[in-house]
Design a protein around this motif. Sequence first.
Motif, PDB file in Angstrom:
ATOM      1  N   MET A  48       0.836  -1.194   0.000  1.00 10.21           N
ATOM      2  CA  MET A  48       0.000   0.000   0.000  1.00 10.21           C
ATOM      3  C   MET A  48       0.876   1.251   0.000  1.00 10.21           C
ATOM      4  SD  MET A  48      -2.741   1.303   2.895  1.00 10.21           S
ATOM      5  CE  MET A  48      -3.813  -0.120   2.689  1.00 10.21           C
ATOM      6  N   ASN A  49       0.561   2.170  -0.897  1.00 11.36           N
ATOM      7  CA  ASN A  49       1.248   3.450  -0.932  1.00 11.36           C
ATOM      8  C   ASN A  49       0.586   4.385   0.075  1.00 11.36           C
ATOM      9  OD1 ASN A  49       2.414   5.904  -1.479  1.00 11.36           O
ATOM     10  ND2 ASN A  49       1.963   5.890  -3.670  1.00 11.36           N
ATOM     11  N   LEU A  50       1.310   4.788   1.097  1.00 13.02           N
ATOM     12  CA  LEU A  50       0.726   5.604   2.155  1.00 13.02           C
ATOM     13  C   LEU A  50       0.606   7.078   1.784  1.00 13.02           C
ATOM     14  CD1 LEU A  50       2.344   4.081   5.378  1.00 13.02           C
ATOM     15  CD2 LEU A  50       0.239   3.436   4.188  1.00 13.02           C
ATOM     16  N   GLY A  51       1.162   7.455   0.644  1.00 13.11           N
ATOM     17  CA  GLY A  51       0.965   8.812   0.147  1.00 13.11           C
ATOM     18  C   GLY A  51       1.705   9.882   0.919  1.00 13.11           C
ATOM     19  N   ILE A  52       2.809   9.541   1.566  1.00 11.15           N
ATOM     20  CA  ILE A  52       3.530  10.536   2.363  1.00 11.15           C
ATOM     21  C   ILE A  52       4.979  10.718   1.901  1.00 11.15           C
ATOM     22  CG2 ILE A  52       2.100  10.443   4.428  1.00 11.15           C
ATOM     23  CD1 ILE A  52       3.956   8.355   5.607  1.00 11.15           C
ATOM     24  N   THR A  53       5.316  10.177   0.744  1.00 17.57           N
ATOM     25  CA  THR A  53       6.651  10.381   0.192  1.00 17.57           C
ATOM     26  C   THR A  53       6.904  11.874   0.008  1.00 17.57           C
ATOM     27  OG1 THR A  53       6.609   8.259  -0.960  1.00 17.57           O
ATOM     28  CG2 THR A  53       8.160   9.907  -1.770  1.00 17.57           C
ATOM     29  N   GLY A  54       8.070  12.320   0.456  1.00 13.57           N
ATOM     30  CA  GLY A  54       8.413  13.726   0.313  1.00 13.57           C
ATOM     31  C   GLY A  54       7.994  14.600   1.474  1.00 13.57           C
ATOM     32  N   LYS A  55       7.176  14.069   2.389  1.00 17.29           N
ATOM     33  CA  LYS A  55       6.845  14.808   3.601  1.00 17.29           C
ATOM     34  C   LYS A  55       8.067  14.821   4.528  1.00 17.29           C
ATOM     35  CE  LYS A  55       2.418  15.171   2.479  1.00 17.29           C
ATOM     36  NZ  LYS A  55       1.845  16.473   2.040  1.00 17.29           N
ATOM     37  N   ARG A  56       8.021  15.673   5.556  1.00 19.83           N
ATOM     38  CA  ARG A  56       9.117  15.710   6.520  1.00 19.83           C
ATOM     39  C   ARG A  56       8.565  15.537   7.927  1.00 19.83           C
ATOM     40  NH1 ARG A  56      13.110  20.442   8.663  1.00 19.83           N
ATOM     41  NH2 ARG A  56      14.987  19.183   8.985  1.00 19.83           N
ATOM     42  N   ALA A  57       9.189  14.646   8.687  1.00 17.66           N
ATOM     43  CA  ALA A  57       8.735  14.330  10.040  1.00 17.66           C
ATOM     44  C   ALA A  57       9.792  14.702  11.059  1.00 17.66           C
ATOM     45  CB  ALA A  57       8.418  12.839  10.166  1.00 17.66           C
ATOM     46  N   LEU A  58       9.337  15.209  12.184  1.00 23.22           N
ATOM     47  CA  LEU A  58      10.200  15.437  13.343  1.00 23.22           C
ATOM     48  C   LEU A  58       9.823  14.428  14.404  1.00 23.22           C
ATOM     49  CD1 LEU A  58      12.198  17.028  15.158  1.00 23.22           C
ATOM     50  CD2 LEU A  58      10.273  18.533  15.753  1.00 23.22           C
ATOM     51  N   ILE A  59      10.791  13.631  14.842  1.00 17.95           N
ATOM     52  CA  ILE A  59      10.554  12.632  15.872  1.00 17.95           C
ATOM     53  C   ILE A  59      11.276  13.063  17.137  1.00 17.95           C
ATOM     54  CG2 ILE A  59      10.874  10.246  16.601  1.00 17.95           C
ATOM     55  CD1 ILE A  59      10.605  11.123  12.923  1.00 17.95           C
ATOM     56  N   ILE A  60      10.501  13.374  18.166  1.00 16.66           N
ATOM     57  CA  ILE A  60      11.071  13.727  19.467  1.00 16.66           C
ATOM     58  C   ILE A  60      11.487  12.431  20.166  1.00 16.66           C
ATOM     59  CG2 ILE A  60      10.639  14.843  21.676  1.00 16.66           C
ATOM     60  CD1 ILE A  60      10.552  16.757  19.290  1.00 16.66           C
ATOM     61  N   GLY A  61      12.713  12.389  20.669  1.00 22.62           N
ATOM     62  CA  GLY A  61      13.211  11.144  21.255  1.00 22.62           C
ATOM     63  C   GLY A  61      13.439  10.093  20.190  1.00 22.62           C
ATOM     64  N   GLY A  62      13.973  10.510  19.045  1.00 29.05           N
ATOM     65  CA  GLY A  62      14.087   9.608  17.899  1.00 29.05           C
ATOM     66  C   GLY A  62      15.389   8.854  17.792  1.00 29.05           C
ATOM     67  N   SER A  63      16.202   8.837  18.851  1.00 25.65           N
ATOM     68  CA  SER A  63      17.516   8.208  18.752  1.00 25.65           C
ATOM     69  C   SER A  63      17.523   6.736  19.156  1.00 25.65           C
ATOM     70  CB  SER A  63      18.535   8.969  19.610  1.00 25.65           C
ATOM     71  OG  SER A  63      18.171   8.917  20.978  1.00 25.65           O
ATOM     72  N   SER A  64      16.430   6.252  19.773  1.00 26.24           N
ATOM     73  CA  SER A  64      16.406   4.858  20.227  1.00 26.24           C
ATOM     74  C   SER A  64      14.961   4.432  20.477  1.00 26.24           C
ATOM     75  CB  SER A  64      17.225   4.679  21.515  1.00 26.24           C
ATOM     76  OG  SER A  64      16.657   5.451  22.566  1.00 26.24           O
ATOM     77  N   GLY A  65      14.779   3.137  20.711  1.00 23.58           N
ATOM     78  CA  GLY A  65      13.489   2.612  21.140  1.00 23.58           C
ATOM     79  C   GLY A  65      12.329   2.948  20.228  1.00 23.58           C
ATOM     80  N   LEU A  66      11.211   3.360  20.817  1.00 24.21           N
ATOM     81  CA  LEU A  66       9.993   3.633  20.062  1.00 24.21           C
ATOM     82  C   LEU A  66      10.182   4.775  19.075  1.00 24.21           C
ATOM     83  CD1 LEU A  66       7.323   3.347  22.916  1.00 24.21           C
ATOM     84  CD2 LEU A  66       8.009   1.580  21.279  1.00 24.21           C
ATOM     85  N   GLY A  67      10.911   5.805  19.494  1.00 22.18           N
ATOM     86  CA  GLY A  67      11.129   6.938  18.607  1.00 22.18           C
ATOM     87  C   GLY A  67      11.921   6.560  17.371  1.00 22.18           C
ATOM     88  N   LEU A  68      12.964   5.773  17.556  1.00 25.29           N
ATOM     89  CA  LEU A  68      13.765   5.323  16.421  1.00 25.29           C
ATOM     90  C   LEU A  68      12.942   4.426  15.508  1.00 25.29           C
ATOM     91  CD1 LEU A  68      16.408   5.104  14.887  1.00 25.29           C
ATOM     92  CD2 LEU A  68      17.128   3.317  16.494  1.00 25.29           C
ATOM     93  N   ALA A  69      12.106   3.569  16.090  1.00 24.99           N
ATOM     94  CA  ALA A  69      11.243   2.704  15.275  1.00 24.99           C
ATOM     95  C   ALA A  69      10.308   3.545  14.402  1.00 24.99           C
ATOM     96  CB  ALA A  69      10.437   1.776  16.175  1.00 24.99           C
ATOM     97  N   ALA A  70       9.775   4.633  14.972  1.00 27.85           N
ATOM     98  CA  ALA A  70       8.915   5.527  14.203  1.00 27.85           C
ATOM     99  C   ALA A  70       9.688   6.185  13.071  1.00 27.85           C
ATOM    100  CB  ALA A  70       8.307   6.582  15.125  1.00 27.85           C
ATOM    101  N   ALA A  71      10.900   6.638  13.369  1.00 28.17           N
ATOM    102  CA  ALA A  71      11.722   7.286  12.350  1.00 28.17           C
ATOM    103  C   ALA A  71      12.037   6.333  11.202  1.00 28.17           C
ATOM    104  CB  ALA A  71      13.015   7.807  12.982  1.00 28.17           C
ATOM    105  N   GLN A  72      12.406   5.101  11.530  1.00 23.42           N
ATOM    106  CA  GLN A  72      12.749   4.121  10.493  1.00 23.42           C
ATOM    107  C   GLN A  72      11.535   3.779   9.626  1.00 23.42           C
ATOM    108  OE1 GLN A  72      15.683   3.068   9.718  1.00 23.42           O
ATOM    109  NE2 GLN A  72      17.027   3.034  11.492  1.00 23.42           N
TER     110      GLN A  72
END
Length: 252
Positions: free
Chosen positions: A1-25
Amino acid sequence: MNLGITGKRALIIGGSSGLGLAAAQALAAEGVDIATFARNSEVLTSVSDDIKANHGVDAQGFSGDITVQADVQALRDWVETTGGINILVLNTPRPPSPMRDFLDEDDDLRWNDAYTNQLQCALYVLRHLTPLLLNKGWGRIIGVTSASIKQPMPRHAVSSIFRAGVQTALKHLVEEVAPHGITVNAIAPATVMTPTFAQFHNLERRVSGTALKRAGTLDEFGGTVAFLASQQAGFITGENIQFDGGMTKSLL
């Protein structure tokens, strides 16, 4: 499924490990450019390099302390000057350890620490970063709370009380940002196999409390974030998505 968010930009707070890193990836795998915010600049650089190498998107990190309002203001200025954001993932630090029964939580320093690390910092982020999404015409705000805000768990008072405050803040935003095409939702995890969770001495008991009799994976968590950020989730707002393998028994 194409989620239609290619080219968007996300900021992940606490994105260096754990749940935040999983969201970033997970978002990067969908073609989303990634900005991460955490304390350790070296780790953020490593995370950014890994995301760029594996997913071919832009990835940058900005180091600071989420509990310091001046650092969050500096983050806002950096985000604004580097192209803004369309997606904000709010992931705050863990509560004090070890967890205790409510009546045993008689140390004001622990309560103050929990408030600062889980609620006050979330308010800083929402107040300073949300305005940057308003002129985009499209946006997603996704908060990470806890399953304990719907079904309080033993010895989780210093977590569930302030996580519930984050959920309340997100609810207040729903009507205010909807005219700008922005949805606001929360994911309420429990029993997710993060590096920290894997070290729990009561791991088997926690897992046995889920209907699925297993812990959730980081890939599953990241996938849930990616779906809430997607075009397909555009009519979902004001929700608290339980990510707990059926642990929560309430009907609503």
